[in-house]
Design a protein around this motif. Structure first.
Motif, short mmCIF file in Angstrom:
data_model
loop_
_atom_site.label_atom_id
_atom_site.label_comp_id
_atom_site.label_asym_id
_atom_site.label_seq_id
_atom_site.Cartn_x
_atom_site.Cartn_y
_atom_site.Cartn_z
N ASP A 138 -3.31 6.54 -5.22
CA ASP A 138 -3.94 5.38 -5.62
C ASP A 138 -3.83 3.69 -5.70
OD1 ASP A 138 -2.30 5.32 -7.70
OD2 ASP A 138 -4.10 5.40 -8.96
N PHE A 139 -2.51 3.76 -4.43
CA PHE A 139 -1.29 3.22 -4.61
C PHE A 139 -0.55 2.56 -5.30
CE2 PHE A 139 -4.68 3.84 -0.97
CZ PHE A 139 -3.98 3.39 0.30
N GLN A 140 -0.79 3.05 -6.55
CA GLN A 140 -0.31 2.27 -7.68
C GLN A 140 1.62 2.90 -7.87
OE1 GLN A 140 -1.55 1.46 -11.50
NE2 GLN A 140 -3.95 1.87 -10.14
N SER A 141 2.13 2.41 -8.09
CA SER A 141 3.74 2.96 -8.44
C SER A 141 3.71 4.32 -9.48
CB SER A 141 4.46 1.54 -9.61
OG SER A 141 5.13 2.52 -10.13
N LEU A 142 4.08 5.45 -9.26
CA LEU A 142 3.81 7.03 -10.18
C LEU A 142 4.81 6.53 -11.50
CD1 LEU A 142 4.98 9.45 -6.82
CD2 LEU A 142 2.60 8.75 -8.48
N ASN A 143 5.83 5.59 -11.33
CA ASN A 143 6.45 5.18 -12.63
C ASN A 143 5.49 3.51 -13.68
OD1 ASN A 143 8.26 7.09 -11.60
ND2 ASN A 143 8.88 5.77 -10.46
N LEU A 144 4.65 3.06 -13.48
CA LEU A 144 4.23 2.14 -13.59
C LEU A 144 3.07 1.87 -13.75
CD1 LEU A 144 5.05 -0.39 -15.47
CD2 LEU A 144 5.77 -1.74 -13.91
N ARG A 145 1.97 1.85 -13.91
CA ARG A 145 0.70 1.76 -14.00
C ARG A 145 0.23 -0.22 -13.52
NH1 ARG A 145 -2.65 4.93 -11.84
NH2 ARG A 145 -3.96 4.33 -12.69
N GLY A 146 -0.61 0.25 -12.89
CA GLY A 146 -0.75 -1.63 -12.35
C GLY A 146 0.21 -2.15 -11.53
N LEU A 147 1.59 -1.49 -10.88
CA LEU A 147 2.31 -2.42 -10.39
C LEU A 147 1.83 -1.73 -8.53
CD1 LEU A 147 5.34 -4.04 -8.99
CD2 LEU A 147 6.14 -1.01 -9.87
N VAL A 165 -1.48 -5.22 7.61
CA VAL A 165 -2.26 -4.02 7.12
C VAL A 165 -2.30 -3.40 6.18
CG1 VAL A 165 -2.66 -1.89 8.07
CG2 VAL A 165 -2.43 -3.49 9.66
N ASP A 166 -0.80 -2.59 5.30
CA ASP A 166 -0.70 -2.39 3.76
C ASP A 166 -1.18 -3.58 2.99
OD1 ASP A 166 0.72 -0.37 2.94
OD2 ASP A 166 2.41 -1.50 1.99
N GLY A 167 -0.75 -4.67 2.90
CA GLY A 167 -1.46 -5.76 2.27
C GLY A 167 -3.07 -5.27 2.18
N ILE A 168 -3.39 -5.14 2.93
CA ILE A 168 -4.98 -5.49 2.89
C ILE A 168 -5.15 -3.57 1.98
CG2 ILE A 168 -7.08 -4.30 4.53
CD1 ILE A 168 -6.04 -7.15 6.84
N ARG A 169 -4.41 -2.46 2.93
CA ARG A 169 -4.82 -1.32 1.95
C ARG A 169 -4.53 -1.44 0.43
NH1 ARG A 169 -1.06 2.99 4.35
NH2 ARG A 169 -2.91 4.12 3.22
N ILE A 170 -3.61 -2.19 -0.46
CA ILE A 170 -3.33 -2.81 -1.01
C ILE A 170 -4.62 -3.71 -2.42
CG2 ILE A 170 -2.05 -3.85 -2.76
CD1 ILE A 170 -0.76 -1.20 -1.90
N ALA A 171 -5.03 -4.73 -1.30
CA ALA A 171 -5.71 -5.38 -2.20
C ALA A 171 -7.26 -5.10 -1.83
CB ALA A 171 -6.34 -6.64 -0.50
N GLU A 172 -7.59 -3.90 -1.68
CA GLU A 172 -8.80 -2.80 -1.55
C GLU A 172 -8.61 -2.27 -2.45
OE1 GLU A 172 -9.06 -1.03 2.06
OE2 GLU A 172 -10.05 -2.80 3.17
N ALA A 173 -7.27 -1.41 -2.75
CA ALA A 173 -7.03 -0.07 -4.04
C ALA A 173 -7.01 -1.12 -5.41
CB ALA A 173 -5.79 0.43 -3.88
N ALA A 175 -9.03 -3.89 -5.79
CA ALA A 175 -10.43 -4.32 -6.06
C ALA A 175 -10.65 -2.82 -6.56
CB ALA A 175 -11.28 -4.84 -4.93
N ARG A 176 -10.72 -2.00 -6.02
CA ARG A 176 -11.37 -0.09 -6.69
C ARG A 176 -10.87 -0.17 -8.33
NH1 ARG A 176 -9.93 1.87 -1.71
NH2 ARG A 176 -7.63 2.15 -2.22
N ASP A 177 -9.99 -0.65 -8.66
CA ASP A 177 -8.80 0.00 -9.82
C ASP A 177 -9.87 -1.42 -11.23
OD1 ASP A 177 -7.04 0.68 -11.34
OD2 ASP A 177 -6.43 -1.28 -11.63
N MET A 178 -9.57 -2.44 -10.44
CA MET A 178 -10.11 -3.89 -11.24
C MET A 178 -11.97 -3.14 -11.80
SD MET A 178 -8.13 -5.73 -11.43
CE MET A 178 -8.88 -7.82 -12.37
N LEU A 179 -12.32 -3.29 -10.26
CA LEU A 179 -14.25 -2.22 -10.54
C LEU A 179 -14.29 -1.36 -11.70
CD1 LEU A 179 -15.55 -2.58 -7.12
CD2 LEU A 179 -16.05 -4.41 -9.07
#
Length: 181
Positions: A138-147, A165-173, A175-179
């Motif tokens: 989900d692109f989040q840190s394995l140690n700290l949710r929300g990072l 490109v990585d920033g775009i992938r993170i922004a999409e992740a 957004a998915r997390d917020m939804l």
């Protein structure tokens, strides 16, 4: 890195990247890569004169394995300046050998890349962080949710394009997390 002052100057600004293997080239644990960078950068500082000038060498002299003592037709654009000499002591032998082998090959692709009077300036020790902040599917840190570790500093990119490109992938992740909330 050494190129931070000279991005819009009279000369081309390019870099030569040499691959390294942590187990072979800097064994010793997760911080060994940072220790290698610090050691190489400190030595380059001294080679440049301990005054923030960069060590430099003409390409022809570098390929021939001799120190440069005078500039040729290419005037360096790096500010605050360069100190000519031999770049071989600035990097491990395997990196110097790889660059010496690569320069003539690059010249076959880009005429003039191997120009005798071209100036090698450096060193730069970073294309990406030597450490990676691990993240899950989900692109989040394995140690700290929300990072959401991203880009070069987190070890997921090697330059401005891959960081974008990585920033775009993170922004999409994100957004998915917020939804999902």
């Amino acid at each position: 890195g050494m190129s931070q002052y000279s991005r819009n100057e009279r000369n081309a600004n390019s870099g030569i990247v040499v691959g390294i293997d942590p187990e072979r080239d800097y064994p010793g644990g997760p911080l060994a890569g940072i220790e290698l960078q610090e050691r190489l950068e400190a030595h380059a500082y001294v080679m440049g004169g301990s005054n923030y000038q960069a060590p430099a060498q003409l390409v022809g002299d570098f390929v021939a394995g001799r120190a440069s003592t005078a500039l040729g037709s290419v005037e360096p654009s790096y500010k605050p300046g360069v100190t000519l000499g031999d770049l071989a002591p600035s990097l491990p032998d395997f990196a110097i050998e790889a660059i010496r082998e690569a320069l003539p090959a690059f010249d076959r692709q880009i005429k003039g890349y191997n120009l005798h009077d071209a100036v090698l300036t450096g060193i730069e020790t970073r294309t990406s962080s030597p450490l990676r902040i691990t993240r899950g599917e989900d692109f989040q840190s394995l140690n700290l949710r929300g990072l959401f570790p991203a880009g070069e500093g987190a070890g997921y990119a090697g330059g401005i394009l891959s960081a974008g490109v990585d920033g775009i992938r993170i922004a999409e992740a994100v957004a998915r997390d917020m939804l999902a909330l």
